[in-house]
Write a protein that holds these residues in place. Structure first.
Motif, mmCIF file in Angstrom:
data_model
loop_
_atom_site.group_PDB
_atom_site.id
_atom_site.type_symbol
_atom_site.label_atom_id
_atom_site.label_comp_id
_atom_site.label_asym_id
_atom_site.label_seq_id
_atom_site.Cartn_x
_atom_site.Cartn_y
_atom_site.Cartn_z
ATOM 1 N N TRP A 126 0.829 -1.204 0.000
ATOM 2 C CA TRP A 126 0.000 0.000 0.000
ATOM 3 C C TRP A 126 0.867 1.260 0.000
ATOM 4 N N VAL A 127 1.916 1.254 0.810
ATOM 5 C CA VAL A 127 2.842 2.393 0.855
ATOM 6 C C VAL A 127 3.503 2.583 -0.520
ATOM 7 N N ASP A 128 3.947 1.467 -1.129
ATOM 8 C CA ASP A 128 4.570 1.536 -2.464
ATOM 9 C C ASP A 128 3.580 2.076 -3.501
ATOM 10 N N HIS A 129 2.350 1.615 -3.423
ATOM 11 C CA HIS A 129 1.319 2.048 -4.381
ATOM 12 C C HIS A 129 1.073 3.555 -4.274
ATOM 13 N N ASN A 130 1.050 4.065 -3.059
ATOM 14 C CA ASN A 130 0.834 5.506 -2.860
ATOM 15 C C ASN A 130 1.973 6.329 -3.451
ATOM 16 N N LYS A 131 3.213 5.858 -3.252
ATOM 17 C CA LYS A 131 4.367 6.566 -3.830
ATOM 18 C C LYS A 131 4.287 6.558 -5.356
ATOM 19 N N ALA A 132 3.951 5.381 -5.894
ATOM 20 C CA ALA A 132 3.838 5.258 -7.347
ATOM 21 C C ALA A 132 2.743 6.171 -7.897
ATOM 22 N N LEU A 133 1.621 6.231 -7.179
ATOM 23 C CA LEU A 133 0.493 7.075 -7.610
ATOM 24 C C LEU A 133 0.894 8.540 -7.707
ATOM 25 N N GLN A 134 1.673 9.007 -6.717
ATOM 26 C CA GLN A 134 2.102 10.411 -6.727
ATOM 27 C C GLN A 134 2.959 10.705 -7.965
ATOM 28 N N MET A 135 3.859 9.759 -8.291
ATOM 29 C CA MET A 135 4.733 9.959 -9.461
ATOM 30 C C MET A 135 3.926 9.895 -10.764
ATOM 31 N N ILE A 136 3.011 8.937 -10.834
ATOM 32 C CA ILE A 136 2.172 8.807 -12.033
ATOM 33 C C ILE A 136 1.334 10.072 -12.238
ATOM 34 N N ARG A 137 0.805 10.590 -11.138
ATOM 35 C CA ARG A 137 -0.001 11.815 -11.234
ATOM 36 C C ARG A 137 0.847 12.990 -11.713
ATOM 37 N N ASP A 138 2.091 13.068 -11.233
ATOM 38 C CA ASP A 138 2.988 14.157 -11.661
ATOM 39 C C ASP A 138 3.307 14.047 -13.149
ATOM 40 N N ILE A 139 3.572 12.800 -13.603
ATOM 41 C CA ILE A 139 3.922 12.584 -15.011
ATOM 42 C C ILE A 139 2.736 12.924 -15.923
ATOM 43 N N LEU A 140 1.532 12.546 -15.466
ATOM 44 C CA LEU A 140 0.330 12.736 -16.291
ATOM 45 C C LEU A 140 -0.463 13.981 -15.871
ATOM 46 N N MET A 141 0.267 14.966 -15.339
ATOM 47 C CA MET A 141 -0.390 16.165 -14.811
ATOM 48 C C MET A 141 -1.223 16.901 -15.864
ATOM 49 N N TYR A 142 -0.681 16.992 -17.085
ATOM 50 C CA TYR A 142 -1.409 17.719 -18.141
ATOM 51 C C TYR A 142 -2.723 17.009 -18.480
ATOM 52 N N MET A 143 -2.669 15.683 -18.591
ATOM 53 C CA MET A 143 -3.895 14.921 -18.862
ATOM 54 C C MET A 143 -4.888 15.090 -17.705
ATOM 55 N N ASP A 144 -4.360 15.087 -16.473
ATOM 56 C CA ASP A 144 -5.202 15.197 -15.282
ATOM 57 C C ASP A 144 -5.941 16.537 -15.255
ATOM 58 N N ARG A 145 -5.298 17.586 -15.769
ATOM 59 C CA ARG A 145 -5.877 18.934 -15.674
ATOM 60 C C ARG A 145 -6.761 19.302 -16.867
ATOM 61 N N THR A 146 -6.505 18.688 -18.012
ATOM 62 C CA THR A 146 -7.241 19.101 -19.219
ATOM 63 C C THR A 146 -8.171 18.011 -19.747
ATOM 64 N N PHE A 147 -7.618 16.879 -20.111
ATOM 65 C CA PHE A 147 -8.409 15.814 -20.747
ATOM 66 C C PHE A 147 -9.451 15.223 -19.782
ATOM 67 N N ILE A 148 -9.036 14.937 -18.553
ATOM 68 C CA ILE A 148 -9.912 14.233 -17.608
ATOM 69 C C ILE A 148 -11.161 15.056 -17.247
ATOM 70 N N PRO A 149 -11.030 16.355 -16.872
ATOM 71 C CA PRO A 149 -12.248 17.124 -16.553
ATOM 72 C C PRO A 149 -13.183 17.272 -17.755
ATOM 73 N N SER A 150 -12.617 17.536 -18.933
ATOM 74 C CA SER A 150 -13.462 17.779 -20.108
ATOM 75 C C SER A 150 -14.135 16.507 -20.621
ATOM 76 N N ASN A 151 -13.587 15.342 -20.269
ATOM 77 C CA ASN A 151 -14.173 14.079 -20.713
ATOM 78 C C ASN A 151 -14.836 13.296 -19.572
ATOM 79 N N HIS A 152 -14.959 13.977 -18.424
ATOM 80 C CA HIS A 152 -15.656 13.405 -17.259
ATOM 81 C C HIS A 152 -15.087 12.054 -16.841
#
Length: 265
Positions: free
Chosen positions: A45-71
């Motif tokens: 679980w600890v490893d998964h949380n660390k990985a999630l933070q890095m994945i979110r940072d890498i995919l930050m642009y998708m998280d901010r633009t594509f994801i909200p507009s495509n629900h």
């Protein structure tokens, strides 16, 4: 990829890759034997949380633009949902996790020392996955098992203890449950578990306790047992009609005592 209109492919690939990875993690956790099971679950679980933070940072642009507009579900939330569905709610892990947590609580109630830090981490994981997960996967069963435990224990105590000793045991159990909440349960569970103890250990037996021969309320008054009286007051005030019963018995005692004084030549 998002700028070139491949956002859907990127997002779908993320879900597929993460799901596949978590299935491997789930198998690793399921294969852990005995007490290592919770430790392995916590480590992954600890490893998964660390990985999630890095994945979110890498995919930050998708998280901010594509994801909200495509629900779509945001990356971090997606990672938590997949952990819940693939790992925690897997057929082999869900029941085993609950049984292990309840077993540890029982062992602690029976006087054993358990790893509270590990318990706190696992309970916090359930909370991080959402309050409904904590309530449905643990709290509901915890309260049911606790009610059965205290029902049996109170019956055993009422048959073997005098009133003063019983009240001490009930007070100790209440304090233990409040301490348990402060160490590793969600604070919102405190009122629920204390209600269970109050109902099973006090409310169910208060008539028997106040009228207990040679140790009940009248004996406490006659023998000036102030600590026991204070303990009875503090415990009975926690349940409905508790103080009414105390008041009625005291009133009767005062009247009888006064009548005896008046009738004494």
């Amino acid at each position: 990829m998002v700028l070139q209109k491949f956002g859907e492919k990127l997002y779908t690939g993320l879900v597929t890759t993460m799901t596949s990875h978590l299935k491997e993690i789930s198998q690793s956790i399921e294969s852990a034997q005995g007490e290592i099971f919770l430790e392995e679950l916590n480590r992954k679980w600890v490893d998964h949380n660390k990985a999630l933070q890095m994945i979110r940072d890498i995919l930050m642009y998708m998280d901010r633009t594509f994801i909200p507009s495509n629900h779509k579900t945001p990356v971090h939330e997606l990672g938590l949902n997949l952990w819940r569905d693939v790992v925690i709610h897997s057929s082999k892990t869900q029941a085993r996790l609950l049984d292990t947590l309840l077993e540890l609580v029982l062992r602690e109630r029976n006087g054993e020392v358990i790893n509270r830090g590990l318990m706190r981490n696992i309970i916090k994981m359930l909370m991080d996955l959402g309050l409904p997960v904590y309530q449905q996967d643990f709290e509901k069963h915890f309260l049911d098992v606790s009610a059965n435990f205290y029902c049996r224990e109170s019956q055993k105590f009422i048959e073997s203890c005098d009133c003063g000793d019983y009240l001490k045991k009930a007070e100790r159990r209440l304090n233990e449950e409040m301490e348990r909440v402060s160490h590793y349960l969600d604070p919102r569970s405190e009122s629920k578990i204390t209600n269970v103890v109050e109902k099973e250990m006090i409310e169910s037996h208060m008539h028997t306790l106040v009228h207990m021969e040679n140790s009940g309320l009248v004996s406490m008054l006659v023998d000036d047992k102030y600590e026991d009286l204070q303990r009875m007051y503090n415990l009975f005030r926690r349940v409905s009609d508790g103080l009414t019963i105390v008041k009625d018995v005291m009133t009767s005692f005062v009247r009888d005592t006064g009548k005896q004084l008046i009738m004494d030549p």
